[in-house]
Design a protein around this motif. Sequence first.
Motif, PDB file in Angstrom:
ATOM      1  N   ARG A   1       0.849  -1.190   0.000  1.00  0.00           N
ATOM      2  CA  ARG A   1       0.000   0.000   0.000  1.00  0.00           C
ATOM      3  C   ARG A   1       0.882   1.236   0.000  1.00  0.00           C
ATOM      4  NH1 ARG A   1      -5.459   0.007   0.646  1.00  0.00           N
ATOM      5  NH2 ARG A   1      -6.391  -2.046   1.041  1.00  0.00           N
ATOM      6  N   ASP A   2       0.631   2.120  -0.949  1.00  0.00           N
ATOM      7  CA  ASP A   2       1.304   3.415  -1.008  1.00  0.00           C
ATOM      8  C   ASP A   2       0.275   4.446  -0.553  1.00  0.00           C
ATOM      9  OD1 ASP A   2       2.444   5.855  -1.653  1.00  0.00           O
ATOM     10  OD2 ASP A   2       3.358   5.114  -3.510  1.00  0.00           O
ATOM     11  N   LEU A   3       0.360   4.833   0.701  1.00  0.00           N
ATOM     12  CA  LEU A   3      -0.658   5.720   1.267  1.00  0.00           C
ATOM     13  C   LEU A   3      -0.504   7.166   0.818  1.00  0.00           C
ATOM     14  CD1 LEU A   3      -1.000   4.357   4.912  1.00  0.00           C
ATOM     15  CD2 LEU A   3      -2.355   3.797   2.886  1.00  0.00           C
ATOM     16  N   ALA A   4       0.625   7.488   0.184  1.00  0.00           N
ATOM     17  CA  ALA A   4       0.762   8.821  -0.400  1.00  0.00           C
ATOM     18  C   ALA A   4       0.023   8.879  -1.735  1.00  0.00           C
ATOM     19  CB  ALA A   4       2.230   9.173  -0.587  1.00  0.00           C
ATOM     20  N   ALA A   5       0.144   7.822  -2.527  1.00  0.00           N
ATOM     21  CA  ALA A   5      -0.513   7.769  -3.829  1.00  0.00           C
ATOM     22  C   ALA A   5      -2.002   7.457  -3.701  1.00  0.00           C
ATOM     23  CB  ALA A   5       0.160   6.731  -4.716  1.00  0.00           C
ATOM     24  N   GLU A   6      -2.333   6.570  -2.752  1.00  0.00           N
ATOM     25  CA  GLU A   6      -3.721   6.163  -2.561  1.00  0.00           C
ATOM     26  C   GLU A   6      -4.049   6.154  -1.069  1.00  0.00           C
ATOM     27  OE1 GLU A   6      -5.018   2.687  -4.715  1.00  0.00           O
ATOM     28  OE2 GLU A   6      -3.447   2.959  -6.210  1.00  0.00           O
ATOM     29  N   PRO A   7      -4.259   7.335  -0.495  1.00  0.00           N
ATOM     30  CA  PRO A   7      -4.541   7.402   0.941  1.00  0.00           C
ATOM     31  C   PRO A   7      -5.893   6.801   1.285  1.00  0.00           C
ATOM     32  CG  PRO A   7      -4.854   9.557  -0.085  1.00  0.00           C
ATOM     33  CD  PRO A   7      -4.256   8.662  -1.140  1.00  0.00           C
ATOM     34  N   VAL A   8      -5.954   6.192   2.465  1.00  0.00           N
ATOM     35  CA  VAL A   8      -7.258   5.731   2.942  1.00  0.00           C
ATOM     36  C   VAL A   8      -7.964   6.929   3.570  1.00  0.00           C
ATOM     37  CG1 VAL A   8      -6.467   3.373   3.310  1.00  0.00           C
ATOM     38  CG2 VAL A   8      -6.339   5.019   5.191  1.00  0.00           C
TER      39      VAL A   8
ATOM     40  N   ILE B   1       5.143  -6.789   9.184  1.00  0.00           N
ATOM     41  CA  ILE B   1       4.593  -5.525   8.705  1.00  0.00           C
ATOM     42  C   ILE B   1       5.740  -4.519   8.588  1.00  0.00           C
ATOM     43  CG2 ILE B   1       2.997  -3.632   9.180  1.00  0.00           C
ATOM     44  CD1 ILE B   1       1.282  -5.644  10.758  1.00  0.00           C
ATOM     45  N   LEU B   2       5.919  -3.975   7.394  1.00  0.00           N
ATOM     46  CA  LEU B   2       6.983  -3.014   7.105  1.00  0.00           C
ATOM     47  C   LEU B   2       6.353  -1.650   6.860  1.00  0.00           C
ATOM     48  CD1 LEU B   2       9.953  -2.308   6.283  1.00  0.00           C
ATOM     49  CD2 LEU B   2       9.343  -3.071   3.965  1.00  0.00           C
ATOM     50  N   LEU B   3       6.696  -0.674   7.698  1.00  0.00           N
ATOM     51  CA  LEU B   3       6.107   0.664   7.603  1.00  0.00           C
ATOM     52  C   LEU B   3       7.166   1.718   7.320  1.00  0.00           C
ATOM     53  CD1 LEU B   3       3.725   0.708  10.717  1.00  0.00           C
ATOM     54  CD2 LEU B   3       3.072   0.332   8.340  1.00  0.00           C
ATOM     55  N   GLY B   4       6.949   2.512   6.302  1.00  0.00           N
ATOM     56  CA  GLY B   4       7.756   3.712   6.091  1.00  0.00           C
ATOM     57  C   GLY B   4       7.059   4.870   6.772  1.00  0.00           C
ATOM     58  N   ALA B   5       7.716   5.464   7.772  1.00  0.00           N
ATOM     59  CA  ALA B   5       7.064   6.507   8.581  1.00  0.00           C
ATOM     60  C   ALA B   5       7.991   7.707   8.738  1.00  0.00           C
ATOM     61  CB  ALA B   5       6.673   5.958   9.947  1.00  0.00           C
ATOM     62  N   PRO B   6       8.164   8.504   7.685  1.00  0.00           N
ATOM     63  CA  PRO B   6       9.012   9.694   7.811  1.00  0.00           C
ATOM     64  C   PRO B   6       8.420  10.680   8.805  1.00  0.00           C
ATOM     65  CG  PRO B   6       7.734   9.783   5.784  1.00  0.00           C
ATOM     66  CD  PRO B   6       7.524   8.419   6.364  1.00  0.00           C
ATOM     67  N   MET B   7       9.291  11.443   9.453  1.00  0.00           N
ATOM     68  CA  MET B   7       8.808  12.458  10.382  1.00  0.00           C
ATOM     69  C   MET B   7       8.338  13.690   9.611  1.00  0.00           C
ATOM     70  SD  MET B   7      10.831  14.617  13.327  1.00  0.00           S
ATOM     71  CE  MET B   7      11.004  13.293  14.500  1.00  0.00           C
TER      72      MET B   7
ATOM     73  N   SER C   1      -0.117  12.065   8.284  1.00  0.00           N
ATOM     74  CA  SER C   1      -1.542  11.893   8.589  1.00  0.00           C
ATOM     75  C   SER C   1      -2.115  10.677   7.875  1.00  0.00           C
ATOM     76  CB  SER C   1      -2.325  13.148   8.195  1.00  0.00           C
ATOM     77  OG  SER C   1      -2.239  13.383   6.796  1.00  0.00           O
ATOM     78  N   THR C   2      -1.524  10.306   6.738  1.00  0.00           N
ATOM     79  CA  THR C   2      -2.009   9.129   6.009  1.00  0.00           C
ATOM     80  C   THR C   2      -1.781   7.853   6.812  1.00  0.00           C
ATOM     81  OG1 THR C   2       0.114   9.099   4.848  1.00  0.00           O
ATOM     82  CG2 THR C   2      -1.746  10.124   3.716  1.00  0.00           C
ATOM     83  N   LEU C   3      -0.667   7.793   7.523  1.00  0.00           N
ATOM     84  CA  LEU C   3      -0.395   6.631   8.372  1.00  0.00           C
ATOM     85  C   LEU C   3      -1.330   6.620   9.579  1.00  0.00           C
ATOM     86  CD1 LEU C   3       1.146   4.116   9.109  1.00  0.00           C
ATOM     87  CD2 LEU C   3       2.965   5.545  10.063  1.00  0.00           C
ATOM     88  N   LYS C   4      -1.598   7.800  10.129  1.00  0.00           N
ATOM     89  CA  LYS C   4      -2.530   7.877  11.251  1.00  0.00           C
ATOM     90  C   LYS C   4      -3.917   7.390  10.829  1.00  0.00           C
ATOM     91  CE  LYS C   4      -3.905   9.106  15.432  1.00  0.00           C
ATOM     92  NZ  LYS C   4      -5.374   8.997  15.362  1.00  0.00           N
ATOM     93  N   ALA C   5      -4.340   7.739   9.611  1.00  0.00           N
ATOM     94  CA  ALA C   5      -5.643   7.288   9.124  1.00  0.00           C
ATOM     95  C   ALA C   5      -5.668   5.767   9.015  1.00  0.00           C
ATOM     96  CB  ALA C   5      -5.952   7.921   7.768  1.00  0.00           C
ATOM     97  N   TRP C   6      -4.579   5.171   8.515  1.00  0.00           N
ATOM     98  CA  TRP C   6      -4.507   3.707   8.422  1.00  0.00           C
ATOM     99  C   TRP C   6      -4.593   3.080   9.810  1.00  0.00           C
ATOM    100  CZ3 TRP C   6      -0.967   0.060  10.238  1.00  0.00           C
ATOM    101  CH2 TRP C   6      -1.070  -1.229   9.713  1.00  0.00           C
TER     102      TRP C   6
END
Length: 207
Positions: free
Chosen positions: A41-48, A81-87, A94-99
């Motif tokens: 899942r690319d949450l920048a390209a396709e945010p939930v 589970i592999l997460l890219g979480a830049p500061m 916010s896209t990661l927070k939504a997920w």
Amino acid sequence: MATLLHIDTSFNGENSHSRAVTAAFRKAWEAEHPEGTVIYRDLAAEPVPHLEAAAYYAGGTDPAFALRAELIEEAERADVILLGAPMYNYTIPSTLKAWLDHVFLVGRTSITENPSLAGKRAVVVTSRGGSYREGTPQHGNDYVENYLRLALGDMFGLDVSFITPELTLAPYVPAMAGLVPLFESSRTESLAAAESLAKELAVQLAA
């Protein structure tokens, strides 16, 4: 067969440091698991979408719960589970927070005696423009790692490892020019750590 859930969140595309490190992990993982599955899942390209009341209160058969069910089931299927979480502005995108809001389900993934994700491994790449280590001026202002340790570790019961490429702004900010060697060292170490950890987890899953 082993399953990896790989989530990227950086909006910097090919210039992203977190994406470079998650890609190194995934490449090493796939070399060890050529017959395995990667859910991406690319949450920048396709945010939930942000979690709304209808989905929050919906039961398992309600159409409003469909996306939450899909995201939760992806996480439950994964071995790692592999997460890219830049500061971004001292915290997670916010896209990661939504997920996370969608996956955080009381009585199933969290706040229950046996969370459905408990015991799984999570690898988080927390790239950041400066340094927040002890002794630096910004020490204590990192709200990425502390929050994710709580959300992923304490709430979901995941076994979390962090890889942190830092000082990523050094090549672009004149005042940080003297820190470029430290940035380069951090990037090299992070890429190596990602490859090493992917191989280590592959061995553990095969045992």
